[in-house]
Write a protein that holds these residues in place. Structure first.
Motif, PDB file in Angstrom:
ATOM      1  N   LEU A  91       0.949  -1.091  -0.126  1.00  0.00           N
ATOM      2  CA  LEU A  91      -0.093   0.178   0.044  1.00  0.00           C
ATOM      3  C   LEU A  91       1.030   1.441   0.409  1.00  0.00           C
ATOM      4  O   LEU A  91       1.769   1.424   0.889  1.00  0.00           O
ATOM      5  N   PHE A  92       0.460   2.441  -0.665  1.00  0.00           N
ATOM      6  CA  PHE A  92       1.080   4.098  -0.663  1.00  0.00           C
ATOM      7  C   PHE A  92       1.154   4.128   0.554  1.00  0.00           C
ATOM      8  O   PHE A  92       0.260   4.735   1.299  1.00  0.00           O
ATOM      9  N   PRO A  93       2.270   4.512   1.530  1.00  0.00           N
ATOM     10  CA  PRO A  93       2.441   4.825   2.767  1.00  0.00           C
ATOM     11  C   PRO A  93       2.304   6.333   2.820  1.00  0.00           C
ATOM     12  O   PRO A  93       0.850   6.254   3.676  1.00  0.00           O
ATOM     13  N   MET A  95      -0.381   8.072   1.131  1.00  0.00           N
ATOM     14  CA  MET A  95      -1.856   7.969   0.760  1.00  0.00           C
ATOM     15  C   MET A  95      -2.931   7.034   1.686  1.00  0.00           C
ATOM     16  O   MET A  95      -2.635   6.327   2.457  1.00  0.00           O
ATOM     17  N   PRO A 136      -2.331   4.305   5.889  1.00  0.00           N
ATOM     18  CA  PRO A 136      -2.524   2.412   5.342  1.00  0.00           C
ATOM     19  C   PRO A 136      -1.955   2.079   6.944  1.00  0.00           C
ATOM     20  O   PRO A 136      -2.101   0.820   7.592  1.00  0.00           O
ATOM     21  N   ASN A 137      -0.940   2.367   7.735  1.00  0.00           N
ATOM     22  CA  ASN A 137       0.457   2.222   8.544  1.00  0.00           C
ATOM     23  C   ASN A 137      -1.020   2.620  10.082  1.00  0.00           C
ATOM     24  O   ASN A 137      -0.690   1.849  11.167  1.00  0.00           O
ATOM     25  N   GLN A 144      -5.725  -4.042   6.422  1.00  0.00           N
ATOM     26  CA  GLN A 144      -4.323  -3.124   5.188  1.00  0.00           C
ATOM     27  C   GLN A 144      -4.364  -4.359   4.363  1.00  0.00           C
ATOM     28  O   GLN A 144      -4.362  -4.130   2.436  1.00  0.00           O
TER      29      GLN A 144
END
Lengths: 371, 309
Positions: A91-93, A95, A136-137, A144
């Motif tokens: 995943l793009f962290p 965004m 996402p984090n 996720q």
């Protein structure tokens, strides 16, 4: 859903070599629209290579991939329109969840209004509507993973590629996600290629199973078929045929359809016409306690593992041979028992028919190609 | 060591709301291992904090007894001195921007090519090990009016008289690029390697072309690293001294802050003024860093990877 309109995806003699090592050899497979295919095998077997070749992240060394009649293996990944779910989610962290899911649609220049609608739909599908604005984090591993799945399927891809998507989750979550994946597949009729090393996962999810080893296809078929009739000793081992014995096969007088096996201090009768050196595979649940007159094996219980519904026990038959059995009676270590195995539960494979049989059954062979 | 500590404790009494002071200390990472920082701390106090404080105090005691802020007033009212800030910026800013901007594509190209990475590292680290003075000497021969570059340019008829590449700000900028670029490259490379390559693969499968992947994925993830790298190369360039005197025109357009400070200290023997110029240098650098880091905090600054992969 015009993007989904294709009949079959065909891999024609696909090969991939990596620094002189063959990661995938002569792999041919035809996938029907809507099918869920699982590629199964130990690490280094070529399953991830196959997936990356399909995605376009690895070029082929030989062969071709066709979507109906269109050749796609020379297209770059961004022009194939296949969705991919990565093992580490990717995943793009930077965004939010919504922006992650919207990314692919933005690349396709879908109108803003339409993006909002589709992202809402995808968030609802994965039950994460409330978490759309989180990063996402800030989500758990399972969440996720669901975002990664949503990001891939919101594009309505012709094909969804999944690279061991559940391997980073704990056992309980893995089971839940498996059910979820099955539900999504049924609801959306997504053509899916799923890579895993977990045979339980493959059996429960797939319409068709493809077992690979050392870059070569070992068997392809319905899960029930592969489970009940493994094509060779390797597939048998991978399908949980924990008892593998090296025996000599000979004829049974008066019945040419039977084989008499002896070796390791055990005598067995099995179906089949294999003669000479053989590898015999028996699933632990193929053995039952008690004497039937055919294929009875006496021994001493060595270990007992309680498994909830039943017990997995190790029976020492003699100094050189032990058998594993799954039974539902309570026994204790040291008990004298007799187990028997019905003839049709004994799989017999001619040794030597498979040149790689002895070499590395659970091989960590070549370095895995990561993308 | 820590297990010894806990074993020696008396048996725990009735549970209390407050954890024992030893546990609280350990919880904050305070234990005997902390003594290992003592030499470094001493070093810092003796060689950095004391001289800095001494210099700052000295800068407020002008030699002409013109009052508390006398040196600072003098600096900002003297056009020649005041101009050093502009000179330093016009050398340090282009050099550090070039270093960072040029390092990004090279680092991206090198991220997967381990072998060529080694060669490039060697090529780039060499000028650092040679030192500024040797590099400057080399450049004097190479870029001077009778150096190779000008002889080649004139030989192929691109110019009819030598280009003034030295003894002006361009010479200093070129030297700052040669010595600063390796730092920028190595730093950016380490930030680039920290980005999970699966991000790029994921963006590709989602239909992103090369420039979309760069501007929407790589650049945002790299921006904290770019900001840090820029700050470091900027500070290095801003305090330029040897190449400004050797390759520049130290009384003209490369009359930078460090040169002014050195002149004050060693030609006019005005240590308080030199200290004041140094303090001004530090304040300007800190302001620049504050601006860059302030911009950075408005961008993404979290981890460059998701998942447990």
């Amino acid at each position: 859903m015009s993007a989904l309109a294709f009949t079959k995806l065909e891999l024609a003699a696909v090969s991939r070599q990596f620094k002189g090592v063959t990661a995938l050899a002569d792999f041919s497979l035809t996938i029907r629209n809507g099918e869920f295919v699982a590629l199964l095998g130990p690490s280094g077997c070529g399953k991830s290579t196959t997936l990356n070749c399909l995605a376009g992240l690895l070029p082929l060394t030989a062969g071709a991939i066709y979507l109906d009649d269109e050749r796609v293996d020379l297209l770059p990944p961004e022009r194939r329109g296949f969705g991919m779910v990565f093992q580490n989610y990717a995943l793009f962290p930077h965004m939010s969840v919504r922006k992650n899911i919207a990314f692919g649609l933005q690349m396709q220049r879908v109108s803003r209004h339409e993006i909002v609608r589709k992202v809402d739909w995808a968030l609802d599908l994965i039950h994460l509507t409330e978490h759309g604005d989180k990063r996402p984090n800030q989500l758990s591993g399972g969440q996720q993973q669901r975002v990664a799945i949503a990001r891939a399927i919101v594009m309505e891809p012709k094909l969804v590629l999944m690279d061991e998507p559940l391997s980073n989750l704990d056992a309980k979550l893995r089971h839940e996600m498996r059910t979820e994946l099955r539900r999504l597949h049924r609801e959306l009729n997504l053509t899916t290629v799923y890579v895993t090393h977990d045979q339980e996962e493959a059996l429960s999810l797939a319409d068709r199973l493809v077992v690979l080893r050392n870059g070569r296809m070992q068997q392809a078929g319905a899960p029930e078929e592969v489970y009940a009739r493994p094509a060779n000793a390797f597939v048998a081992d991978f399908m949980g045929y924990r008892n593998q014995l090296s025996m000599v096969a000979g004829p049974v007088e008066g019945d040419p359809t039977l084989t008499r096996l002896s070796g390791g201090g055990i005598e067995l009768v099995a179906n089949g016409t294999v003669r000479g050196q053989a590898t015999v595979a028996i699933r632990p649940d193929g053995l039952t306690l008690g004497r039937t007159g055919v294929n009875d094996i006496p021994g001493v219980v060595r270990t007992v593992e309680y498994q909830g519904r039943d017990y997995e026990i190790e029976i020492e038959v003699n100094e050189t041979t032990s058998l594993f059995a799954r039974i539902n009676q309570r026994v204790t270590a040291g008990d004298q028992v007799v187990v028997n195995v019905p003839r049709d539960h004994v799989m017999v494979y001619a040794a030597g028919a498979d040149p790689e049989a002895d070499e590395s059954r659970r091989d960590p062979i070549h370095e895995r190609e990561t993308v | 060591m820590s297990s010894m500590g806990t074993l020696d404790l008396p048996r725990v009494q009735a549970p209390s709301a407050q954890p024992s002071w030893r546990h609280r200390l350990r919880d904050r990472g305070i234990d005997r291992l902390l003594w290992l920082v003592a030499p470094a701390f001493l070093f810092l106090v003796l060689l950095f904090i004391y001289p800095s404080v001494y210099g700052i105090v000295l800068s407020f005691q002008p030699m002409d007894h013109s009052g508390f802020l006398g040196n600072y007033v003098r600096f900002f009212f003297d056009p020649f001195l005041r101009g050093t800030i502009g000179h330093t910026f016009s050398i340090a800013l282009p050099a550090s921007i070039f270093n960072v901007v040029a390092a990004i594509p090279l680092a991206l190209a090198m991220r997967r090519r381990k072998r060529s990475q080694r060669i490039v590292n060697v090529l780039l680290v060499t000028p650092i090990t040679l030192g500024t003075v040797l590099v400057a000497e080399g450049l004097l021969n190479y870029l001077g009016p009778r150096g190779w570059v000008n002889r080649i340019l004139m030989g192929i008829g691109l110019t009819d008289k030598p280009l003034p590449l030295l003894h002006n700000m361009w010479g200093v900028i070129i030297s700052l690029i040669i010595t600063g670029f390796p730092f920028a490259f190595l730093l950016i490379l380490s930030y680039v390697s920290g980005i999970n390559p699966a991000m790029d693969a994921a963006a590709r499968t989602l239909g992103a072309g090369a420039s979309q992947r760069f501007f929407r994925i790589t650049l945002p993830l790299l921006s904290p690293g770019i900001a840090n790298t820029f700050c470091l190369t900027f500070v290095l360039a801003f305090s330029v001294f040897p190449s400004a005197t050797l390759l520049g025109n130290p009384s003209g357009d490369s009359h930078v802050l460090a040169v002014a400070a050195a002149n004050a200290a060693f030609q006019q023997y005005d240590y308080p003024l030199a200290s004041a110029i140094s303090v001004i240098t530090a304040v300007v650098e800190l302001l620049m860093i504050a601006i860059v880091l302030g911009l950075r905090s408005r961008l993404y600054s979290g981890s460059t990877a998701t998942g447990k992969g």
